[in-house]
Motif scaffolding. Structure first.
Motif, PDB file in Angstrom:
ATOM      1  N   LEU A 179       0.847  -1.195   0.000  1.00 43.18           N
ATOM      2  CA  LEU A 179       0.000   0.000   0.000  1.00 43.18           C
ATOM      3  C   LEU A 179       0.882   1.245   0.000  1.00 43.18           C
ATOM      4  O   LEU A 179       1.938   1.252   0.635  1.00 43.18           O
ATOM      5  CB  LEU A 179      -0.882  -0.006   1.260  1.00 43.18           C
ATOM      6  CG  LEU A 179      -1.939   1.083   1.394  1.00 43.18           C
ATOM      7  CD1 LEU A 179      -3.035   0.895   0.343  1.00 43.18           C
ATOM      8  CD2 LEU A 179      -2.561   1.038   2.790  1.00 43.18           C
TER       9      LEU A 179
ATOM     10  N   TYR B 224      -2.071   6.655   1.738  1.00 44.79           N
ATOM     11  CA  TYR B 224      -3.317   6.105   2.280  1.00 44.79           C
ATOM     12  C   TYR B 224      -3.307   6.096   3.810  1.00 44.79           C
ATOM     13  O   TYR B 224      -4.355   6.204   4.437  1.00 44.79           O
ATOM     14  CB  TYR B 224      -3.600   4.713   1.712  1.00 44.79           C
ATOM     15  CG  TYR B 224      -3.943   4.794   0.242  1.00 44.79           C
ATOM     16  CD1 TYR B 224      -5.157   5.328  -0.168  1.00 44.79           C
ATOM     17  CD2 TYR B 224      -3.045   4.369  -0.726  1.00 44.79           C
ATOM     18  CE1 TYR B 224      -5.463   5.439  -1.512  1.00 44.79           C
ATOM     19  CE2 TYR B 224      -3.345   4.469  -2.073  1.00 44.79           C
ATOM     20  CZ  TYR B 224      -4.559   5.011  -2.455  1.00 44.79           C
ATOM     21  OH  TYR B 224      -4.872   5.123  -3.789  1.00 44.79           O
TER      22      TYR B 224
ATOM     23  N   ASP C  94     -11.384   6.859  -3.106  1.00 39.52           N
ATOM     24  CA  ASP C  94     -10.065   6.407  -3.537  1.00 39.52           C
ATOM     25  C   ASP C  94      -9.504   5.391  -2.538  1.00 39.52           C
ATOM     26  O   ASP C  94      -8.988   4.341  -2.927  1.00 39.52           O
ATOM     27  CB  ASP C  94      -9.125   7.601  -3.687  1.00 39.52           C
ATOM     28  CG  ASP C  94      -7.729   7.190  -4.114  1.00 39.52           C
ATOM     29  OD1 ASP C  94      -7.597   6.419  -5.083  1.00 39.52           O
ATOM     30  OD2 ASP C  94      -6.761   7.648  -3.469  1.00 39.52           O
TER      31      ASP C  94
ATOM     32  N   ASN D 240     -11.550   2.077  -2.700  1.00 37.75           N
ATOM     33  CA  ASN D 240     -11.254   1.356  -3.947  1.00 37.75           C
ATOM     34  C   ASN D 240      -9.859   0.749  -3.931  1.00 37.75           C
ATOM     35  O   ASN D 240      -9.656  -0.377  -4.397  1.00 37.75           O
ATOM     36  CB  ASN D 240     -11.428   2.272  -5.153  1.00 37.75           C
ATOM     37  CG  ASN D 240     -12.880   2.595  -5.410  1.00 37.75           C
ATOM     38  OD1 ASN D 240     -13.783   1.827  -5.059  1.00 37.75           O
ATOM     39  ND2 ASN D 240     -13.124   3.747  -6.000  1.00 37.75           N
ATOM     40  N   ARG D 241      -8.883   1.479  -3.401  1.00 40.50           N
ATOM     41  CA  ARG D 241      -7.511   0.950  -3.350  1.00 40.50           C
ATOM     42  C   ARG D 241      -7.418  -0.250  -2.418  1.00 40.50           C
ATOM     43  O   ARG D 241      -6.761  -1.244  -2.731  1.00 40.50           O
ATOM     44  CB  ARG D 241      -6.545   2.051  -2.903  1.00 40.50           C
ATOM     45  CG  ARG D 241      -5.110   1.574  -2.745  1.00 40.50           C
ATOM     46  CD  ARG D 241      -4.541   1.066  -4.061  1.00 40.50           C
ATOM     47  NE  ARG D 241      -3.199   0.558  -3.902  1.00 40.50           N
ATOM     48  CZ  ARG D 241      -2.894  -0.721  -3.635  1.00 40.50           C
ATOM     49  NH1 ARG D 241      -3.849  -1.628  -3.511  1.00 40.50           N
ATOM     50  NH2 ARG D 241      -1.636  -1.091  -3.506  1.00 40.50           N
TER      51      ARG D 241
ATOM     52  N   LYS E 292      -8.986  -3.258  -3.954  1.00 46.91           N
ATOM     53  CA  LYS E 292      -8.060  -3.863  -4.920  1.00 46.91           C
ATOM     54  C   LYS E 292      -7.074  -4.780  -4.191  1.00 46.91           C
ATOM     55  O   LYS E 292      -6.811  -5.899  -4.639  1.00 46.91           O
ATOM     56  CB  LYS E 292      -7.311  -2.763  -5.679  1.00 46.91           C
ATOM     57  CG  LYS E 292      -6.373  -3.272  -6.732  1.00 46.91           C
ATOM     58  CD  LYS E 292      -5.695  -2.110  -7.450  1.00 46.91           C
ATOM     59  CE  LYS E 292      -4.622  -2.626  -8.377  1.00 46.91           C
ATOM     60  NZ  LYS E 292      -3.872  -1.538  -9.005  1.00 46.91           N
TER      61      LYS E 292
END
Length: 103
Positions: free
Chosen positions: A46, A50, A86, A89-90, A93
């Motif tokens: 990551l 974030y 964002d 969604n990250r 994923k």
């Protein structure tokens, strides 16, 4: 204000889900950013910004709960919405990645 808190919960819930994927018991919200740093950023799963987003939403929630922040403009909400989307969604994923096995 409630919609902004809902964004916070979307961020915290997705962070908890990602931490569970790496075998961690989700901590209290105040400790999530540190654990994201340790378990997801350091191993390269990551991006560091974030963690900053998680800290920002945690602080935002504290300001709302303690009534230091009583209203959010539409423009501010839109910016929070984009950051939260964002983030979610990250982490989705990462959660959906095939082949990752918790240690």
């Amino acid at each position: 204000i409630q919609a902004t808190l809902d964004l916070y919960w979307a961020v915290i819930d997705s962070a908890h889900a990602a931490l569970m994927k790496v075998g961690e018991v989700p901590p209290t919200p105040g400790h999530v950013a540190d654990l994201l740093e340790e378990k997801l950023v350091r191993p390269g799963h990551l991006e560091r910004h974030y963690v900053r987003t998680m800290r920002e939403f945690y602080e935002l929630s504290r300001r709302i709960v303690h009534r230091e922040l009583k209203e959010v403009s539409g423009q501010e909400y839109e910016a929070y919405y984009k950051k939260a989307s964002d983030f979610v969604n990250r982490l989705r994923k990462f959660i959906d990645e095939k082949g990752y096995k918790a240690p």
